[in-house]
Design an enzyme around this catalytic site. Structure first.
Site, PDB file in Angstrom:
ATOM      1  N   ARG A   1       0.830  -1.024   0.123  1.00 48.53           N
ATOM      2  CA  ARG A   1      -0.122  -0.110   0.024  1.00 48.53           C
ATOM      3  C   ARG A   1       0.730   1.201   0.234  1.00 48.53           C
ATOM      4  O   ARG A   1       1.914   1.431   0.758  1.00 48.53           O
ATOM      5  CB  ARG A   1      -0.875   0.003   1.375  1.00 48.53           C
ATOM      6  CG  ARG A   1      -2.024  -1.180   1.330  1.00 48.53           C
ATOM      7  CD  ARG A   1      -2.892  -1.110   2.489  1.00 48.53           C
ATOM      8  NE  ARG A   1      -3.583  -2.266   2.269  1.00 48.53           N
ATOM      9  CZ  ARG A   1      -4.537  -2.658   3.399  1.00 48.53           C
ATOM     10  NH1 ARG A   1      -4.877  -1.662   4.490  1.00 48.53           N
ATOM     11  NH2 ARG A   1      -5.098  -3.592   3.326  1.00 48.53           N
TER      12      ARG A   1
ATOM     13  N   SER B   1     -10.170  -6.142  10.009  1.00 46.56           N
ATOM     14  CA  SER B   1     -11.279  -5.664   9.676  1.00 46.56           C
ATOM     15  C   SER B   1     -12.180  -6.708   9.033  1.00 46.56           C
ATOM     16  O   SER B   1     -11.537  -7.218   7.873  1.00 46.56           O
ATOM     17  CB  SER B   1     -11.060  -4.478   8.757  1.00 46.56           C
ATOM     18  OG  SER B   1     -12.228  -3.697   8.648  1.00 46.56           O
TER      19      SER B   1
ATOM     20  N   ARG C   1       2.222   1.036   9.869  1.00 44.31           N
ATOM     21  CA  ARG C   1       1.746   1.294   8.725  1.00 44.31           C
ATOM     22  C   ARG C   1       2.847   1.385   7.732  1.00 44.31           C
ATOM     23  O   ARG C   1       3.684   2.338   7.525  1.00 44.31           O
ATOM     24  CB  ARG C   1       1.168   2.856   8.698  1.00 44.31           C
ATOM     25  CG  ARG C   1       0.130   3.092   7.689  1.00 44.31           C
ATOM     26  CD  ARG C   1      -0.260   4.529   7.877  1.00 44.31           C
ATOM     27  NE  ARG C   1      -1.222   4.645   9.130  1.00 44.31           N
ATOM     28  CZ  ARG C   1      -2.374   4.374   9.082  1.00 44.31           C
ATOM     29  NH1 ARG C   1      -3.120   3.955   8.214  1.00 44.31           N
ATOM     30  NH2 ARG C   1      -3.059   4.489  10.429  1.00 44.31           N
TER      31      ARG C   1
ATOM     32  N   GLU D   1      -6.374  -1.094  15.541  1.00 43.15           N
ATOM     33  CA  GLU D   1      -7.043  -2.165  14.511  1.00 43.15           C
ATOM     34  C   GLU D   1      -5.991  -3.209  14.168  1.00 43.15           C
ATOM     35  O   GLU D   1      -4.654  -3.077  13.603  1.00 43.15           O
ATOM     36  CB  GLU D   1      -7.419  -1.260  13.185  1.00 43.15           C
ATOM     37  CG  GLU D   1      -8.069  -2.393  12.171  1.00 43.15           C
ATOM     38  CD  GLU D   1      -8.145  -1.642  10.921  1.00 43.15           C
ATOM     39  OE1 GLU D   1      -8.066  -2.570   9.672  1.00 43.15           O
ATOM     40  OE2 GLU D   1      -8.313  -0.556  10.704  1.00 43.15           O
TER      41      GLU D   1
ATOM     42  N   ARG E   1       1.248  -6.587  12.506  1.00 34.37           N
ATOM     43  CA  ARG E   1       0.564  -5.929  13.544  1.00 34.37           C
ATOM     44  C   ARG E   1       0.404  -6.797  14.783  1.00 34.37           C
ATOM     45  O   ARG E   1       0.412  -6.409  15.970  1.00 34.37           O
ATOM     46  CB  ARG E   1      -0.756  -5.395  13.119  1.00 34.37           C
ATOM     47  CG  ARG E   1      -0.845  -4.204  12.246  1.00 34.37           C
ATOM     48  CD  ARG E   1      -1.805  -3.309  12.124  1.00 34.37           C
ATOM     49  NE  ARG E   1      -1.608  -2.328  11.419  1.00 34.37           N
ATOM     50  CZ  ARG E   1      -2.740  -1.088  11.245  1.00 34.37           C
ATOM     51  NH1 ARG E   1      -3.719  -1.279  12.006  1.00 34.37           N
ATOM     52  NH2 ARG E   1      -2.349   0.012  10.466  1.00 34.37           N
TER      53      ARG E   1
END
Length: 429
Positions: free
Chosen positions: A260, A350, A275, A347, A394
Site C-alpha cells: 500500500r 477488519s 503502517r 486495528e 501488527r
C-alpha cells in the site's frame, strides 16, 4: 456497485444511505445521467435503422437507374449526426459508469450513522489489560533494542515505511502466519490458496478498488497492480462464473505480502510497523448465498477473534459507523488489539460483508438448486465477505508490547512455541 434500476426506483433510499455514510446525495445525478444515456442510445439506434433503410433504398435506386442524390445527401447527414450522438452517448455512459463505480454500498440498517471512528460502536471487549512494574515500551523501541528490527537499513534500500526483521523476530512472524493458517484451515475449514500478488485492472475493479483507490496502490510498468490485500485475487476467483448453490459457501484463506502506498497517511505512524508499504497478512474470504451473509459474517469475525484469544491478546470489537466503512462494505467489524506502549487499542483485523456489491462488478453468480416450473432457476448474484485473520505484522507488534519484560526480552506466547522450535523467550541478539 449498485444497480441503476434499483436506484431509479428508490432514489430516496439511496440518498438516505449516503447521508448515513456522511456522503453527498447523488441519486438525482445518477438518474439524470442514466436518462440522458438512454435517450441518446435510442436516438443512435433510430438513426442506425434509418441509415440501413437509406442504404437499401439508395442501392435499389441505383439498380433501377433512378436518381439517388437526395438519398446520398441524407446518408451523409446521418453519418455526421451518428458520429456526434455516439460521442455524446459514450460520454454519458462513461459518466454514469464512473459515478456508479464510486458510489458506496448501502449500509445495513444496524450500522450506526457517523462520519469517522469517533462514531463507531463498541460491541464487546475481551481479556484483561496487562499491568507492568515499569514503563512499557513501544514495539519499535523493543525491536531495535533487541537488535532484531532494523528500519535504518531497510530505508537505505527501499525508503521509509519498510522494515527488516531478523532472527527470532523473523521467525516469530513466520510462526504467527503458520499458526493462523493452521487454525483457519484445520479448525474452521477454509481452503488455503496461494494467489498471484500481481493483478490486472479488472480484478482491482471487481474488488471495488478502482477507480476510487488507485492512489493508494502500487502499479507496475506492465499494467499490473500489487495487491493491497489478498481479498482482491481471492474474491475474483469467482468472477465471470456461475457457482452451483450446493457448493456454497466457498471459504478461502491466503497468506501473502501486501502493498500500500499509504497516500493518505502522511505524518501518521511514521515510526514502526503499524503502517508499512509492504506487510504480510492472512486474509479470509467467503463467497455465500445472500440468505447466509450475516451468519457467515459473525462466523468470520469469531474465527479472527479466536486467534487473538489463543494468543491471549486483549482486544475489542467495534461496529463501524457508515462514514468509517470502506466503499464496498455494507457492514464492518473492526477488531482492535491493546497496545500497552501506546496505551490504546489499534486495528488488527477488519471483517466486512459486501453483499452483492463486488459480485455485480465481477459478474459472479450462483445457480439456485430449486427449479421453477420444471426449469432451472435463473442465476443470482453471490455475496462476498472478507476479513483479516490477522494482519501478521501488527500481531508481532501486539506480542512485543503485551509480552515485554523489564529487561527488554519478550515472552513467546505458549501457543506459538511449537512453531518457534520450543523457544520461550526472545532475548537480545
Amino acid at each position: 456497485m449498485l444497480d441503476i434500476k434499483w436506484i431509479r426506483d428508490n432514489p430516496d433510499l439511496l440518498d438516505a444511505a449516503l447521508k448515513k455514510r456522511n456522503k453527498i446525495p447523488c441519486a438525482a445525478e445518477l438518474i439524470q445521467l442514466d436518462e440522458t444515456h438512454r435517450t441518446l442510445l435510442t436516438q443512435v439506434q433510430e438513426l442506425q435503422s434509418e441509415r440501413n433503410a437509406v442504404a437499401k433504398a439508395f442501392g435499389e435506386a441505383k439498380r433501377k437507374g433512378e436518381s439517388a442524390d437526395d438519398l446520398g445527401a441524407r446518408a451523409t447527414e446521418i453519418k455526421q449526426s451518428l458520429a456526434t450522438l455516439e460521442e455524446q452517448s459514450s460520454k454519458a455512459q462513461n459518466g454514469l459508469e464512473y459515478l456508479l463505480a464510486v458510489t458506496p454500498n448501502m449500509a445495513r440498517e444496524e450500522v450506526p450513522a457517523g462520519a469517522d471512528e469517533e462514531d463507531n460502536e463498541l460491541i464487546k471487549t475481551w481479556g484483561e489489560l496487562p499491568t507492568f512494574e515499569f514503563e512499557p515500551k513501544r514495539h519499535f523501541d523493543l525491536g531495535e533494542d533487541l537488535g532484531l528490527m532494523d528500519f535504518e537499513t531497510a530505508a537505505k534500500m527501499s525508503g521509509s515505511r519498510f522494515v527488516i526483521l531478523r532472527g527470532a523476530l523473523a521467525k516469530l512472524e513466520r510462526a504467527l502466519a503458520n499458526f493462523m493458517l493452521d487454525r483457519h484451515i484445520e479448525t474452521y475449514g477454509y481452503e488455503e490458496i496461494q494467489p498471484p500478488v500481481l493483478v490486472k485492472d479488472q480484478a482491482f475493479y471487481g474488488a471495488g478498488l478502482l477507480p476510487k483507490f488507485a492512489d493508494n496502490a502500487f502499479k507496475t510498468t506492465e499494467d499490473h497492480w500489487l495487491i493491497p490485500t489478498s481479498e482482491v485475487p481471492l474474491s475474483n476467483m469467482v468472477s465471470d462464473s456461475i457457482v452451483e448453490e450446493k457448493n456454497l459457501p466457498l471459504r478461502f484463506v491466503a497468506h501473502t505480502p501486501c502493498f500500500r502506498s499509504e497516500a493518505g497517511a502522511a505524518g501518521r505512524d511514521t515510526r514502526g510497523m503499524i503502517r508499512l508499504h509492504q506487510f504480510n497478512k492472512v486474509e479470509l474470504v467467503s463467497i455465500t448465498h445472500p440468505n447466509e451473509t450475516l451468519k457467515e459474517h459473525e462466523r468470520m469475525v469469531s474465527c479472527a477473534e479466536s486467534i487473538l484469544e489463543s494468543l491471549k491478546l486483549p482486544y475489542r470489537r467495534m461496529l463501524l459507523c457508515g462514514g468509517d466503512m470502506g466503499i464496498q462494505s455494507e457492514k464492518t467489524y473492526d477488531l482492535e488489539v491493546w497496545l500497552p506502549g501506546e496505551d490504546t487499542y489499534r486495528e488488527i483485523s477488519s471483517c466486512s460483508t459486501c453483499g452483492d456489491y463486488q459480485a455485480r462488478r465481477m459478474k459472479a453468480r450462483f445457480r439456485p438448486s430449486e427449479t421453477v416450473e420444471g426449469k432451472k432457476a435463473k442465476p443470482q448474484l453471490l455475496n462476498t465477505l472478507n476479513g483479516s485473520g490477522l494482519a501478521v505484522g501488527r500481531t508481532v507488534v501486539a506480542i512485543l508490547e503485551n509480552y515485554q519484560q523489564a529487561d527488554g526480552s519478550i515472552v513467546v506466547p505458549e501457543v506459538l512455541r511449537p512453531y518457534m522450535s520450543g523457544l520461550e523467550i526472545i532475548k537480545k541478539r
